[in-house]
Design a protein around this motif. Sequence first.
Motif, mmCIF file in Angstrom:
data_model
loop_
_atom_site.group_PDB
_atom_site.id
_atom_site.type_symbol
_atom_site.label_atom_id
_atom_site.label_comp_id
_atom_site.label_asym_id
_atom_site.label_seq_id
_atom_site.Cartn_x
_atom_site.Cartn_y
_atom_site.Cartn_z
ATOM 1 N N HIS A 1 39.295 70.431 38.379
ATOM 2 C CA HIS A 1 40.106 70.832 39.526
ATOM 3 C C HIS A 1 39.271 71.064 40.770
ATOM 4 O O HIS A 1 38.193 71.660 40.706
ATOM 5 C CB HIS A 1 40.882 72.109 39.213
ATOM 6 C CG HIS A 1 41.848 71.946 38.086
ATOM 7 N ND1 HIS A 1 41.458 72.033 36.767
ATOM 8 C CD2 HIS A 1 43.171 71.668 38.074
ATOM 9 C CE1 HIS A 1 42.515 71.819 35.988
ATOM 10 N NE2 HIS A 1 43.568 71.590 36.752
ATOM 11 N N HIS B 1 51.364 68.165 37.514
ATOM 12 C CA HIS B 1 50.779 69.437 37.923
ATOM 13 C C HIS B 1 51.648 70.502 37.266
ATOM 14 O O HIS B 1 52.858 70.515 37.462
ATOM 15 C CB HIS B 1 50.833 69.530 39.447
ATOM 16 C CG HIS B 1 50.437 70.864 40.009
ATOM 17 N ND1 HIS B 1 49.146 71.330 39.971
ATOM 18 C CD2 HIS B 1 51.178 71.829 40.619
ATOM 19 C CE1 HIS B 1 49.109 72.526 40.558
ATOM 20 N NE2 HIS B 1 50.324 72.851 40.945
ATOM 21 N N ASP C 1 42.157 67.128 39.668
ATOM 22 C CA ASP C 1 43.514 67.486 40.104
ATOM 23 C C ASP C 1 43.519 68.323 41.376
ATOM 24 O O ASP C 1 42.510 68.942 41.717
ATOM 25 C CB ASP C 1 44.189 68.321 39.006
ATOM 26 C CG ASP C 1 44.743 67.461 37.881
ATOM 27 O OD1 ASP C 1 44.694 66.223 37.988
ATOM 28 O OD2 ASP C 1 45.231 68.048 36.897
HETATM 29 ZN ZN LIG Z 1 47.370 70.704 39.123
#
Ligand SMILES: [Zn+2]
Length: 473
Positions: free
Chosen positions: A429, A343, A248
């Motif tokens: 991430h 998100h 992400d």
């Molecule tokens: Zn995120």
Amino acid sequence: MFLRGKVNLLAALLLLALPIFALPAGAAAAALSGRVVVIDPGHGGNDPGGVNPELGLHEKYVNLAVARRLQRMLMDAGAMALLTHNDTETAELSAGGLKLPYFSLRRRAALANAAAADAFISIHTNCFPNPRRRGAEVFYHPGSAKGALLAAAIREQLAGIAGGEGCTCRAASYYVLNQTAMPAVLVELGYLTCASEAARLLDTAYQERLARAIFLGISRYFQAEAAPALANGGLRPRHKAQLAIVIDDFAGATKNGTRAFFALGKPLTFAVMPNFPDSASIAQRAVRQGYQVLVHLPMEPFRGKASHLGPGTIYVHLSDAEIEQRVHRAIASVPGAVGINNHMGSRATSDARVMRAVLRAVKAHGMFFLDSRTTDRSVACDVAAELGVPCGKRDYFLDNVNNIGYIKEQLREAARLAQKRGSAVAIGHVGTTGANTARAIREMIPELEAQGIEFVYLSNIIFQQQRSMTGER
Ligand SMILES: [Zn+2]
């Protein structure tokens, strides 16, 4: 704009076509898993290729439309599929207006060689003075026995297309065939100069069938190549446990670990924040290097810093129309994306009205949704089922703690779940934890693969679940 429309239409078509085109017992998928295929859409950029002046047709658009369909099919079967170019990706404004890029043949061949591809497929459309000339043709390098086998496998599939005009196959000396180190073929899809064939080449359903035929030819070729090993016993691949890793938070600023993730070289999925100046360039780079791309849509949380959201956030106070428009805009800013994940978004994903508006837009683009599960109260996949949008759920967050030992343990947990259940989805991430997460993944790849874990794109898992839900195999 032309491209986006085509790509989204493709996704929609694929969803419609799933029941018809479900892979035969996973054999094609097994043969393609982990293979690297470089697809070269002939011409492109400032070079339109063959032109039919009466119909105003440019070859490059047909080539690219079929190439992108083929790329999607290969990726869904677990292969790494790279395009040598995306036509307008590097168009730049100059004094004379929009300047289209030039993609040299040398660069195309070099890309395939650098990627150590298992196969190279150049896609073209023919033009010829005689308007009656029609049908598909497949070429291979005269010195390449494997190229001849690959060409024959593709020819056989193309010849089988009902309404097609047959297909010939022969050796020929083309630069991209001479300069590539792997089995390489050049496919001529048909003749733009034959009016009836030109009409068919513009039909998206026919483009889909052409791509499917090439796809099946490639997978038959790899199956045949693997067959001697199978016959000798022992090497029969067991059913693997599939793990999709989604990273992400790409785009928006220079993020820790970006380069390390791009260097991993496995079928990973990168979620790119929309609406930032670098969203499009990161997404295009990821697609070009064989990573799957999602739109990482910022959505309102119950708690959390507003500064961690991004431009175009989905807030629960927004009207349905505004939400849909924000999703369309977000998708437009991340070219090549095939799905969306949230998100943050604990508040927005637990609001059924908001999710309905979001997923209506997702559906309009033929995309799927991944629920990052930032709250137990999320209704995302319930609403998705109601609307007929494919939806998956995150099983593990890898890097809640920025510690390499912890991240490796999370990867082992995700792998255990995949072994037990057949598949699992883990999210990591880029950014604060990026360097450790990328390193943990890189160091764990051999261990997990030795356990029979297969790294796959997120779409593999979501579409497989979708197929088993609708009773397809
Ligand atoms: Zn995120």
